[in-house]
Scaffold this active site. Structure first.
Site, PDB file in Angstrom:
ATOM      1  N   ARG D 273       0.769  -1.030   0.208  1.00 29.13           N
ATOM      2  CA  ARG D 273      -0.361   0.286   0.310  1.00 29.13           C
ATOM      3  C   ARG D 273       0.946   1.173  -0.262  1.00 29.13           C
ATOM      4  NH1 ARG D 273      -2.167   0.599   5.005  1.00 29.13           N
ATOM      5  NH2 ARG D 273      -0.597   2.950   5.541  1.00 29.13           N
ATOM      6  N   HIS D 277      -3.341   4.676   4.916  1.00 29.01           N
ATOM      7  CA  HIS D 277      -4.182   3.394   5.196  1.00 29.01           C
ATOM      8  C   HIS D 277      -5.644   4.121   4.083  1.00 29.01           C
ATOM      9  CE1 HIS D 277      -7.991   0.362   6.726  1.00 29.01           C
ATOM     10  NE2 HIS D 277      -8.485   1.712   6.660  1.00 29.01           N
ATOM     11  N   TYR D 286       3.863   4.685  11.536  1.00 28.00           N
ATOM     12  CA  TYR D 286       4.503   3.904  12.330  1.00 28.00           C
ATOM     13  C   TYR D 286       5.342   2.853  10.736  1.00 28.00           C
ATOM     14  CZ  TYR D 286       0.157   3.120   8.591  1.00 28.00           C
ATOM     15  OH  TYR D 286      -0.943   3.740   8.270  1.00 28.00           O
TER      16      TYR D 286
HETATM   17  C1  LIG Z   1     -14.569  -5.009  12.244  1.00 28.77           C
HETATM   18  C2  LIG Z   1     -13.821  -4.435  11.634  1.00 28.77           C
HETATM   19  N1  LIG Z   1     -13.023  -4.597  12.704  1.00 28.77           N
HETATM   20  C3  LIG Z   1     -12.066  -3.104  12.489  1.00 28.77           C
HETATM   21  C4  LIG Z   1     -12.104  -2.347  11.378  1.00 28.77           C
HETATM   22  C5  LIG Z   1     -11.384  -1.099  11.225  1.00 28.77           C
HETATM   23  N2  LIG Z   1     -10.624  -1.200   9.566  1.00 28.77           N
HETATM   24  C6  LIG Z   1     -11.131  -0.803   8.715  1.00 28.77           C
HETATM   25  S1  LIG Z   1      -9.883  -1.299   8.060  1.00 28.77           S
HETATM   26  C7  LIG Z   1      -8.553  -1.253   8.685  1.00 28.77           C
HETATM   27  C8  LIG Z   1      -7.268  -2.838   8.548  1.00 28.77           C
HETATM   28  C9  LIG Z   1      -7.261  -3.733   7.092  1.00 28.77           C
HETATM   29  O1  LIG Z   1      -6.966  -4.175   7.014  1.00 28.77           O
HETATM   30  P1  LIG Z   1      -6.630  -5.540   5.896  1.00 28.77           P
HETATM   31  O2  LIG Z   1      -7.699  -6.385   5.888  1.00 28.77           O
HETATM   32  O3  LIG Z   1      -5.253  -5.348   5.256  1.00 28.77           O
HETATM   33  O4  LIG Z   1      -6.681  -4.415   3.945  1.00 28.77           O
HETATM   34  P2  LIG Z   1      -6.440  -2.738   3.637  1.00 28.77           P
HETATM   35  O5  LIG Z   1      -6.592  -1.722   4.535  1.00 28.77           O
HETATM   36  O6  LIG Z   1      -5.044  -3.345   4.323  1.00 28.77           O
HETATM   37  O7  LIG Z   1      -6.367  -3.556   2.645  1.00 28.77           O
HETATM   38  C10 LIG Z   1      -9.577  -1.920  10.735  1.00 28.77           C
HETATM   39  C11 LIG Z   1      -9.271  -2.400  10.991  1.00 28.77           C
HETATM   40  C12 LIG Z   1     -13.433  -3.013  10.568  1.00 28.77           C
HETATM   41  N3  LIG Z   1     -13.506  -2.002   8.697  1.00 28.77           N
HETATM   42  N4  LIG Z   1     -14.242  -3.961  10.511  1.00 28.77           N
END
Ligand SMILES: Cc1ncc(C[n+]2csc(CCOP(=O)(O)OP(=O)(O)O)c2C)c(N)n1
Ligand SMILES: Cc1ncc(C[n+]2csc(CCOP(=O)(O)OP(=O)(O)O)c2C)c(N)n1
Ligand SMILES: [Mg+2]
Ligand SMILES: [Mg+2]
Lengths: 326, 376, 326, 376
Positions: D273, D277, D286
């Site tokens: 990425r 985020h 981080y």
């Molecule tokens: C159940 C849940 N917990 C927390 C969140 C908050 N949140 C949104 S994105 C994220 C990280 C997701 O990481 P990843 O699965 O690696 O996907 P990326 O954003 O890197 O594409 C979090 C913790 C959420 N959307 N849903």
């Protein structure tokens, strides 16, 4: 003649069968519902007759059941999910609240979500922890779900079919301790609407509301009260979301008194919402506050204590007395 | 002939038995064959004294006796329900005996055999099934958590407890029990992630007893369960769950590794639920009697008895004494259950919170007043 | 002098810091709370100062957070779990409802369960789905949990410490859109009790109740009402379970009128329970039914619509008018 | 020199970059090196015409242009938030282009690149981030589900949809997208169990972009994510997620297998990425800037451009035309966003149910009356 005497459980079984015959898109899913026919045998014989693709013994994971039901619904199916006991719906809670309930709105109607979640609910069967709970308020507070609770074999037979035919997600609550109660069911009748409450006994002094397993208890209380010269009007709520309170308002405007009875903990149980609405709508007719009889605000107790936990005829009559004493 | 061939050989001749669930080599750790023959295993050797062997036998036999009595008491209406451990004695006693006093066990609802090894009074287990309480023992004092009915939830508890052990610098481990069905729960898989991520001193002990109520393994996994572990980066071991020595050895090794900071292990104990799921269940609806017959030949107690007898480590008097002790135990349990007082109604309220709330105190007071009203 | 002007978010940060200093058993757990300091920076700097064992960046799984917290609590720790947003508490729902809430009762007090679940809740920040919800009624209906909602920096600073020190599980709701609101906080003061409501503005005409983010809205409404000669008494509920309604009853006995305000959907929101109790307790004093102002019975809408969804000053005043018109 | 060595080699010389997350051989499927060199792979060969290659480049470039414009619009307050796909274009375009029209995709909240390949109007995606709706496209018509914000929930939906495909006898597949963080969610692991248990025609496409917001992989798994699959009994493949050809080949193969009844596959697309985020995030808290610099050398678009140029499959005029098209697109999107009408207040109520309920209709009526009160 298609009228026969059926237990509530058997009525559900036949209702499911008919729904499956009527619509090949109906698929049943759940733990032990296939070969075993479900722990309460509600799906008895259905896998044998409709096959493993339509009566699916699932892995042991409730989120999986609801989550895959969402996908099946998107593909045009009508999944009917069994949650084995009330206390085991919580692993599926995320799917139910954040997905099943919200997808129709999220998609502005483009994604259909005709899922039925069958849950045997309530206590009184002498079971261990998590097998006797009444989680209905959680669902009724969740916009996007519809929630019904049946109290008798006739409503069970028609209600399950109507819930399956409904275009929205329906949490279908089955009063497990009444599974073996019998009534005469006319399978050629034309049923009334699903999302409607019903006055099941006329009366003049106090309006008493109940649903699911408590309807029988309240009817017994009304019988006992009648012997003491008190006339209770009894309403079977049937639909917990949406609430259908017009018949209740009509009744309370006459009686001026209202008691709501449920097994679920009192605080934020259905009685709270009903009390608030009845009071707002019938304020000037009320001669006493709406009184509530419910489970206590505690976890469901060990079964040796459930008789003391659950509302019974005496506690209903006590509330009626208190209402009349206001 | 390998250990496994020996183990399976006894099953083949059973007429009508399809014995569909027998593991194939080289996956199964076995130290005692169904015929009671001792085997060596390169990774899991074990040195058990005669005393220890006899006391293992005693545990197995007494736990079964307890189970039989509980089932009888349920039939007579004295218990609301009973979840029988019949057939899983070796898995449970073996795992339980592998624990050190400072380790902590997290059972499901069927680990009466583990309870026994933790010196939990069987009556404190039976009071749960009677409906008097939710388990009468002290989970912290016995280091045996209360039963957890919601499938799989305890696996995360065990992992969290193990994270606590880590923070305390304690050289102890947590032992989480789960069933084959439980492996499908998301929370169980999260526990594996947590355990490996934090290298927590926790061992997952999965009793693969062939069924989740009526549902066979095909609905939970298309690979053997112990292989699930590798995908999460922890070792997975399959042990003959009807072989108390093998279970003891494998669990001991896993717990020792956990205590030494080598992280979690997943153990699959290959066994069979010889009874119904619970006394409410009717297994004839979903399995053939011949299957049970096949498994009877792999009985976890018979093989220990055979070994003890054949090797001269125990004589008929010993077995008679254990039998007698079992009968005494059964009598004590029966009497204890029949004499159990019903809980006081106010217990509904008294432990909901450590700090009682005013509204609940009021409900309690109303409850008391209401019931006094009836008495007067 | 330890009095300083702090934002609500900073007050929480300092409260957490002090709790961690006071008790080495306090462990923070959550997604992104370590190096990042949390998406709202509530735990900013804490991992640096207390280390990775006490401020734990967890895997992305809320059931895991709550479930391991249970085990830590059994081992004598006091876990403080952050749920990143209100809408993401549901994967943890099973652990929360069937375990965290019930273990003390299950063990008849033998297993301590002093877990705090911090949840930024409520809307008004222009976010996407699931980031603006008000799930408090689910928790308040769950026996075994305690539930509080803070509305200002002073309560935030003390409340989080009191919640952590409490021997029972506490769902600690933080009004995310007020994180940046400031107030003067005296860090040497002696705080009042956590589980108590508080009259935050005296008045005579109508009693208006709120909690969390709506307290400010209601205080603004009271200000506006005062200009029109209407005197609102405002109660900050603070504790949603147990409810502390004695001050409310006292107030309503004087005013005869009561309005409850919250963001959560109306049906079976906290307002329902409060309406039921206030009506039962103050029946003869009431000149109007308890009226409720809440979110609608719909999923939280896209943010362009949230202003129309959320109760605001005008809707509060409208309800006050309606109450006075009865 | 193997493909992988070539791939990693370019990273090593970067001063200050610790490049901590580079895969080790022989795990990574790669068909186009960062320098734009074509490789062959024994299992995943692919035959792409010049047209196809150019159109892949076009997709990659336009999708990035869209993303850049969206980020700018967010900075200017026109979007509430934006989840950038910067760096993940190849993973998304490759996966999306592997789909057949009758397949169905289940995105998270970041798969703008997949949306593009499904002919979803970017404005229908941006309206979500603006707060006008929750996605304006038709998920059934485009066969691209709405975005799912609750991490991992869509994996079960995709699996259920695939079970529906099975029942329909359709020769189509479902493609579920997820992040590396999502692999920790219980529901995601349940989806793997369901998929394997029912042999469902679903492919799990995990973009391992190195972070779940701020959290690196060490907090989600101690083994490479594609290895998770084996524990559940499905094949796991790791592909260079910055290599559009490899992603296309691997995903095509997996979807074909699924359609043919060979069951599910788990694909880990190894990527990065490159942005925050979301626009609310501050990655400097981080991660080191040097990490990004290292990954810039693995840019998913640059290598296609290099290959097209060097092999003479595209000339400067082609690239200029794509650039111009990108600017047009950006202008159209900017205009479209600025011109977006706010939704009507009554939309709050109108799609909650397929069959409106009387109480909600009443709330709606009160809402309308209340707002009319202000107008008059
Ligand atoms: C159940 C849940 N917990 C927390 C969140 C908050 N949140 C949104 S994105 C994220 C990280 C997701 O990481 P990843 O699965 O690696 O996907 P990326 O954003 O890197 O594409 C979090 C913790 C959420 N959307 N849903
Ligand atoms: C979350 C949840 N869902 C359903 C149940 C009902 N239930 C009780 S035991 C059981 C089967 C468990 O199978 P397994 O994990 O193999 O353990 P075993 O009973 O064989 O020891 C089920 C479905 C439950 N207790 N909890
Ligand atoms: Mg089992
Ligand atoms: Mg990621």
């Amino acid at each position: 003649m298609s009228t026969e005497t059926l237990s509530l459980g058997k009525a559900l079984n036949l209702g499911l069968r008919r729904a499956m015959e009527d619509d090949p898109k109906v698929v049943l899913m759940g733990e032990d519902i296939g070969r075993l026919g479900g722990v309460f045998r509600i799906t008895d014989g259905l896998q044998k007759d409709f096959g493993e693709d339509r009566v699916v013994d699932t892995p042991l994971a409730e989120a999986g059941i609801l989550g895959t039901a969402v996908g099946l619904a998107m593909r045009g199916y009508r999944p009917v999910c069994e949650i084995q006991f009330d206390g085991f719906v919580f692993p599926a809670y995320n799917q139910l609240v954040t997905q099943v309930a919200k997808i129709h709105a999220r998609s502005r109607g483009k994604l259909p979500m005709p899922i039925v979640v069958r849950i045997p609910f309530g206590g009184g069967i002498g079971a261990v922890e998590h097998h006797s709970e009444s989680p209905e308020a959680y669902f009724a507070h969740t916009a996007g779900l519809k929630v019904v609770a049946v109290s008798n074999p006739v409503d069970a037979y028609w209600g399950i079919q109507q819930a399956i035919a409904a275009p929205d997600p329906v949490v279908f609550l089955e009063p497990k301790r009444r599974y073996w109660e019998k009534a005469s069911v006319d399978r050629d009748a034309t049923p009334g609407p699903l999302f409607a409450s019903r006055v099941v006994r006329g009366g003049d002094d106090v309006t008493v509301l109940a649903y699911g397993p408590m309807v029988k208890t309240v009817l017994q209380a009304a019988e006992a009260a009648a012997e003491e010269g008190r006339s209770l009007e009894v309403v079977d709520l049937r639909t917990l979301s949406p609430l259908d309170l017009e018949p209740v308002y009509d009744s309370v405007r006459r009686t001026g008194r209202c008691v709501v009875v449920h097994e679920a903990p009192l605080t934020l149980g259905l009685g709270a919402e009903i009390a608030a609405r009845v009071t707002e709508t019938c304020f000037h007719s009320l001669e006493a506050p709406v009184l509530r009889v419910g489970g206590y605000d505690t976890p469901y107790p060990p079964s040796k204590l459930e008789e003391e936990y659950l509302p019974d005829l005496d506690r209903v009559l006590d509330a009626v007395d208190r209402s009349l004493a206001f | 002939m390998t250990a496994l061939q020996q183990a399976t050989e006894v099953v083949d001749p059973v007429p009508g038995a399809d014995a569909p669930h027998l593991p194939t080599p080289p996956d199964l750790v076995q130290l005692l064959t169904p015929e009671g023959q001792r085997l060596e295993h390169p990774d899991y050797s074990i040195d058990v004294s005669a005393d220890e062997l006899r006391s293992l036998y005693r545990d197995l036999a007494l736990v079964r006796r307890w189970d039989v009595e509980a089932t009888a008491l349920q039939r007579q209406g004295e218990l609301g329900i009973w979840a029988s451990l019949l057939g899983q004695e070796a898995a449970q006693v073996g795992a339980g005996r592998a624990l050190r006093p400072d380790d902590m066990a997290f059972p499901t609802y069927r680990e009466h055999g583990v309870a026994w090894t933790r010196d939990v009074d069987p009556l404190h287990v039976m009071s749960l099934f009677r409906g008097s309480d939710m388990g009468g023992w002290d989970p912290l004092a016995t280091r045996f958590n209360l039963y957890t009915v919601v499938i799989g939830a305890q696996c995360l508890h065990a992992t969290g407890y193990a994270m606590g052990l880590q923070r305390d610098g304690a050289e102890s481990a947590a032992l989480a029990f789960l069933g084959d069905g439980a492996t499908s729960q998301g929370e169980v898989n999260e526990a594996l992630i947590w355990a490996t991520t934090f290298d927590a001193p926790v061992v997952f002990f999965c009793q693969y007893n062939q069924y989740a109520i009526s549902v066979p393994i095909e609905r939970q996994s298309n690979v053997p369960l112990y292989q699930r572990a590798a995908g999460f980066g922890l070792p997975g071991v399959r042990v003959d769950g009807n072989d108390v020595l093998a279970v003891l050895a494998v669990t001991r090794a896993a717990l020792a590794a956990a205590r030494e900071g080598q992280g979690p292990t997943f153990i699959e104990a290959f066994t069979y639920r010889m009874g119904a799921h619970t006394t409410s269940d009717d297994p004839t609806r979903y399995r053939l009697a011949s299957e049970l017959e096949a498994w009877k030949l792999r009985d976890p107690i018979a093989r220990v008895k055979a070994y003890l007898s054949r090797s001269g480590l125990a004589d008929p008097a010993f077995f008679a004494a254990v039998d007698a002790e079992g009968d005494e135990l059964a009598a004590r349990l029966r009497q204890g259950v029949l004499g159990m007082a019903d809980p006081a109604g106010t217990e509904i309220f008294d432990s909901v919170y450590a700090e009682m709330t005013p509204p609940l105190a009021q409900q309690r007071a109303e409850f008391v007043a209401y019931h006094q009203g009836f008495e007067s």
